[in-house]
Design a protein around this motif. Sequence first.
Motif, mmCIF file in Angstrom:
data_model
loop_
_atom_site.group_PDB
_atom_site.id
_atom_site.type_symbol
_atom_site.label_atom_id
_atom_site.label_comp_id
_atom_site.label_asym_id
_atom_site.label_seq_id
_atom_site.Cartn_x
_atom_site.Cartn_y
_atom_site.Cartn_z
ATOM 1 N N GLY A 147 0.831 -1.325 0.032
ATOM 2 C CA GLY A 147 0.127 -0.155 0.206
ATOM 3 C C GLY A 147 0.961 1.119 -0.153
ATOM 4 N N LEU A 148 0.086 2.470 0.188
ATOM 5 C CA LEU A 148 0.888 3.698 -0.027
ATOM 6 C C LEU A 148 1.626 3.970 1.033
ATOM 7 N N LEU A 149 1.444 3.552 2.193
ATOM 8 C CA LEU A 149 2.161 3.928 3.512
ATOM 9 C C LEU A 149 3.409 3.210 3.106
ATOM 10 N N GLY A 150 3.504 2.119 2.886
ATOM 11 C CA GLY A 150 4.652 1.344 2.858
ATOM 12 C C GLY A 150 5.773 1.617 1.851
ATOM 13 N N HIS A 151 5.057 1.919 0.721
ATOM 14 C CA HIS A 151 5.803 2.654 -0.368
ATOM 15 C C HIS A 151 6.410 3.854 0.028
ATOM 16 N N ASP A 152 5.689 4.936 0.749
ATOM 17 C CA ASP A 152 6.248 5.882 1.048
ATOM 18 C C ASP A 152 7.373 5.955 1.927
ATOM 19 N N LEU A 153 7.378 5.004 3.039
ATOM 20 C CA LEU A 153 8.350 4.831 4.278
ATOM 21 C C LEU A 153 9.427 3.585 3.758
ATOM 22 N N GLY A 154 9.196 3.147 2.600
ATOM 23 C CA GLY A 154 10.179 2.073 2.396
ATOM 24 C C GLY A 154 10.426 1.112 3.114
ATOM 25 N N LEU A 155 9.235 0.508 3.844
ATOM 26 C CA LEU A 155 9.402 -0.467 4.672
ATOM 27 C C LEU A 155 9.292 -1.909 4.081
ATOM 28 N N ARG A 156 10.107 -2.671 4.766
ATOM 29 C CA ARG A 156 10.279 -4.190 4.278
ATOM 30 C C ARG A 156 10.020 -5.153 5.542
ATOM 31 N N PRO A 157 9.015 -5.891 5.456
ATOM 32 C CA PRO A 157 8.498 -6.580 6.469
ATOM 33 C C PRO A 157 9.593 -7.536 7.173
ATOM 34 N N HIS A 158 10.103 -7.529 8.304
ATOM 35 C CA HIS A 158 10.767 -8.405 8.896
ATOM 36 C C HIS A 158 10.121 -9.676 9.332
ATOM 37 N N THR A 159 10.894 -10.696 9.520
ATOM 38 C CA THR A 159 10.299 -12.131 9.554
ATOM 39 C C THR A 159 10.400 -12.718 11.123
ATOM 40 N N ASP A 160 11.281 -11.963 11.802
ATOM 41 C CA ASP A 160 11.638 -12.492 13.228
ATOM 42 C C ASP A 160 11.562 -11.229 14.276
ATOM 43 N N ALA A 161 11.014 -11.719 15.163
ATOM 44 C CA ALA A 161 10.427 -10.510 16.298
ATOM 45 C C ALA A 161 12.024 -10.350 17.049
ATOM 46 N N ALA A 188 7.445 -16.561 19.891
ATOM 47 C CA ALA A 188 8.700 -15.762 20.358
ATOM 48 C C ALA A 188 9.251 -15.109 19.101
ATOM 49 N N HIS A 189 9.417 -15.906 18.167
ATOM 50 C CA HIS A 189 9.914 -15.505 16.912
ATOM 51 C C HIS A 189 9.129 -14.668 15.750
ATOM 52 N N HIS A 190 7.896 -14.788 15.971
ATOM 53 C CA HIS A 190 6.982 -14.239 15.148
ATOM 54 C C HIS A 190 6.855 -12.701 15.288
ATOM 55 N N ARG A 191 7.033 -11.829 14.258
ATOM 56 C CA ARG A 191 7.115 -10.601 14.309
ATOM 57 C C ARG A 191 5.837 -9.791 14.096
ATOM 58 N N GLY A 192 5.122 -9.468 15.114
ATOM 59 C CA GLY A 192 3.921 -8.863 14.964
ATOM 60 C C GLY A 192 3.181 -9.308 16.042
ATOM 61 N N ALA A 193 1.803 -9.107 16.274
ATOM 62 C CA ALA A 193 0.793 -9.602 17.199
ATOM 63 C C ALA A 193 0.749 -10.985 17.396
ATOM 64 N N ALA A 194 1.457 -11.830 18.230
ATOM 65 C CA ALA A 194 1.280 -13.155 18.395
ATOM 66 C C ALA A 194 0.379 -13.506 19.612
ATOM 67 N N PHE A 195 -0.766 -14.097 19.368
ATOM 68 C CA PHE A 195 -1.765 -14.354 20.258
ATOM 69 C C PHE A 195 -1.875 -15.804 20.498
ATOM 70 N N VAL A 196 -1.624 -16.258 21.776
ATOM 71 C CA VAL A 196 -1.674 -17.747 22.156
ATOM 72 C C VAL A 196 -2.507 -17.858 23.211
ATOM 73 N N GLU A 197 -3.627 -18.745 23.119
ATOM 74 C CA GLU A 197 -4.665 -18.820 24.114
ATOM 75 C C GLU A 197 -4.031 -20.384 24.889
ATOM 76 N N ILE A 198 -3.970 -20.087 26.034
ATOM 77 C CA ILE A 198 -3.646 -21.353 26.957
ATOM 78 C C ILE A 198 -4.677 -22.177 27.673
#
Length: 356
Positions: free
Chosen positions: A3-17, A211-221
């Motif tokens: 999207g536009l925001l990512g293009h403007d800011l030059g972001l590249r998603p990381h894969t490891d938190a 632990a390694h997921h970059r983003g909101a990791a929801f774990v129900e126990i």
Amino acid sequence: MTGLLGHDLGLRPHTDALDGVPRTDDPQKAKDFTSDQEVRWCPGCGDYVILATVRSLLPELGVRRENIVFVSGIGCSSRFPYYLDTYGVHSIHGRAPTLATGLAVTRPDLSVWVVTGDGDALSIGGNHLVHALRRNVNMRILLFNNRIYGLTKGQYSPTSEVGKVTKSSPGGSVDAPFNTLSLALGAEASFVARALDSDRAGLTEVLRAAAHHRGAAFVEILQDCPIFNDGSFDVLRKDEAPSHLIPLRHGEPIIFGVDDELCVVRKGFGLRVVQRSEVDAADIVVHDAHTDDPEYAYALSRLSDQDLRYVVTGIVRQVVRTTYDDAARAQVRSAQESGTADLQQLLRGDNTWTVP
């Protein structure tokens, strides 16, 4: 980021938190993450197993203890930070995700964890939870679900089943409970998983991925409260448990049961459980946790019900998208580079008006 925001800011998603979180070359053990505080939960509480599992996992991550922080709200589960020799915040009821958001945005060198319960997260904290998931803030949210209010002595919670008799529902609860996985998926969580406190191996596997997921990791126990809701998950622990638990593994057919006699197939826009003998092997769904199709993950979550006839466990969904904190920091850098980062200039700019 698309999207536009990512293009403007030059972001590249990381894969490891853990990218950017300082590591240590010193060998670590579980005892290194054990604080000097006396653990105070009721005998038999599932929190003990979860605590031991987390203590055993943290050394494996190789992260400095000074760069790990656990944030909790209010409830039995929220005593968690006291018992870990890391940084910790015991915050206020339902607001742990907000404090964790501030840490995640301002301190990319931290591994941020939230520990909460079904009452803390889904009642007073419901709004904060869904927005942390929607924003995809780089944090791990561990929701201990015992389907009861334990700390305040046994009132029904947002996950208690209909008809639950408690001190606050002597005639039986008339509230329909949340399907926690459906809620998280509806809030666009990029990582959604479930584990059982007594399944040490399964819990470790899910927590490691979170632990390694970059983003909101929801774990129900799913966790037992032996005092106010004892045995609430016994059907998932006894000999017949394999006929109720649907373990998910990415890339593998969804087959379960005492003798692997059950499977999951597609039905219309959803999924259903059938006998393997009734379908062709090609019709059995192969689990894809990484698909961009949110409807598939949602259909999986709907296989679970309040009666525990079927309960999905494992990683339901794990996708990569830009995190809120990465985007916010990139936006600040962009503003600084453009020369508009002068606070006084912004405050005294031309965009003002006078009210007579």
